[in-house]
Design an enzyme around this catalytic site. Structure first.
Site, PDB file in Angstrom:
ATOM      1  N   CYS A  75       0.808  -1.219   0.000  1.00  0.00           N
ATOM      2  CA  CYS A  75       0.000   0.000   0.000  1.00  0.00           C
ATOM      3  C   CYS A  75       0.842   1.271   0.000  1.00  0.00           C
ATOM      4  CB  CYS A  75      -0.917   0.031   1.225  1.00  0.00           C
ATOM      5  SG  CYS A  75      -2.101  -1.323   1.286  1.00  0.00           S
ATOM      6  N   HIS A 123      -9.261   3.006  -2.065  1.00  0.00           N
ATOM      7  CA  HIS A 123      -7.816   2.836  -1.873  1.00  0.00           C
ATOM      8  C   HIS A 123      -7.230   2.039  -3.044  1.00  0.00           C
ATOM      9  CE1 HIS A 123      -4.011   1.838  -0.174  1.00  0.00           C
ATOM     10  NE2 HIS A 123      -4.375   0.880   0.654  1.00  0.00           N
ATOM     11  N   CYS A 137       0.017   2.746   6.344  1.00  0.00           N
ATOM     12  CA  CYS A 137       0.502   1.408   6.644  1.00  0.00           C
ATOM     13  C   CYS A 137       0.688   0.636   5.339  1.00  0.00           C
ATOM     14  CB  CYS A 137      -0.462   0.670   7.567  1.00  0.00           C
ATOM     15  SG  CYS A 137      -2.128   0.487   6.912  1.00  0.00           S
TER      16      CYS A 137
END
Length: 411
Positions: A92, A367, A397
């Site tokens: 991510c 996302h 994160c």
């Protein structure tokens, strides 16, 4: 050491990452990358032959998302063939890391003009490639058992249980995210960076974020069932290993309360984003006015078993590197991978909630894994300009228990 100036930032709308539902699902991710790269070139009268590198983030580098998306997107965008490209994966965190590496190459004096960004076609997971992912592959039990490495959703629920954060608190943050995103969209706060996506036949595919649910309330969120209770007890191998058993290796005394669901977790979407970075000397020669500069950047690792806790130490590290205190930061962006990530970040750093994710986050907007970090940096710069503020910190994160971070300053 020279400064790294951010000249411009843009992104595509985020489309729902579900085949048959999302407006971008039939478009190749390379085309999404080309959309933002072409926009940067057109908006800034860019001499693409001067671009030293395109540093690109993409998490699931398989199927349509594979084959060095940075280079292929640049060729698709019509960039000069001398402009090179590379694609990286920090899960991510890829979209922040691409910007950090672009800044590093300029600050070192080795390059003058670099583009950073990322893309992700989450709708193509499993459809045009192998379902398995190297780090979270259920067959990779050796690494899982070494660290008690579980599913990220169970990690989120476990952290919330350990920290004593209730579902009501998490739902309240999710409702706030939806409300702030709706307000930002209604008032055009994203318009400066938003670039429409067109199909190959020239017709419009999408010109607005598709995922937000502006009618979300605490009552509608309360109706949603937890997403990770059943999944936590699904067998991963013939020996009957489950995510719950893996987590219990490291946290045997924690009775996990399952509090995360579709409404307080990040949305599955498709999208791309890019930023144009230059050295001061090169920018001045082009007559460009910088929008921001990179003050400091860094990375941090943390417990792989809980996976999601590195943003706080990463933020502290980058603040220390910059010689700044939290009071020197005007706005914060912490990716809402799960509500507990943002909630814990706010609590641990004792932040003013009115300065964190002020235009909503991934719970409302989605996302697109490899692109999100670049999206957030562009969003931060837009909002610093809109409010006339100075500095912002962006972090998130990432898989394996990591978190990149960056501080930018409006110019």
């Amino acid at each position: 050491m020279t400064e790294a100036w951010i000249i411009d930032a843009c992104r595509t709308p985020r489309g729902i990452g579900k085949p048959g539902r999302g407006a971008l699902t039939e478009i190749h991710p390379q085309r999404l990358g080309a959309t933002v790269l072409r926009a940067l070139a057109e908006r800034n009268n860019l001499k693409t032959e001067d671009v030293a590198d395109i540093i690109w983030g993409c998490n699931a580098q398989r199927g349509q998302n594979s084959n060095d998306m940075g280079r292929m997107s640049a060729l698709d965008a019509g960039y000069d063939v001398t402009s090179s490209g590379v694609t990286l994966d920090r899960f991510c965190g890829s979209g922040i890391t691409s910007v950090n590496m672009a800044a590093a190459s300029i600050m070192s004096g080795m390059e003058d003009l670099v583009i950073a960004g990322g893309c992700e076609m989450m709708s193509s997971y499993g459809r045009h490639g192998n379902d398995a992912m190297p780090f979270v592959d259920s067959g990779n039990m050796h690494l899982r058992e070494m660290y008690g490495q579980s599913h990220q959703g169970l990690c989120a629920d476990t952290i919330a249980t350990i920290e004593g954060i209730s579902r009501e608190d998490l739902d309240r943050l999710a409702e706030t995210s939806q409300r702030r995103a709706a307000h930002a969209i209604e008032n055009g706060y994203f318009d400066k960076s938003l670039v429409p996506v067109y199909k190959d036949d020239g017709t419009l595919a999408l010109d607005r974020d598709e995922f937000p649910r502006p009618g979300t309330t605490m009552e509608t969120l309360a109706e949603l069932k937890p997403s990770f209770a059943t999944l936590s007890h699904m067998p991963l191998d013939e020996e009957g290993t489950t995510y719950a058993k893996l987590m219990a290796q490291k946290y045997p005394d924690v009775k996990v309360e399952h509090v995360h669901h579709a409404g307080n977790s990040s949305g599955v979407v498709d999208g791309a984003a890019a930023l144009l970075l230059a050295s001061p000397d090169y920018a001045k020669k082009q007559g460009w006015k910088p929008r921001a500069k990179v003050v400091a950047y860094g990375n941090m690792g943390d417990c792989p078993a809980l996976m999601l806790n590195a943003p706080v130490p990463s933020a502290k590290r980058v603040l220390e590197r910059a010689g700044l205190q939290k009071e020197d930061i005007d706005l914060w962006e912490i990716n809402e991978a799960f509500a507990v990530v943002a909630e814990k970040f706010i609590r641990d750093l004792d932040l003013d909630r009115e300065k964190v994710n002020v235009n909503g986050g991934s719970m409302a907007l989605g996302h697109p894994i490899g692109a999100t970090g670049s999206v957030l940096i562009g969003t931060m710069i837009d909002e610093l300009e809109r409010r006339g503020l100075k500095r912002g910190l962006v972090t998130m994160c990432a898989g394996g228990g990591m978190a990149p971070a960056i501080i930018v300053e409006r110019m």
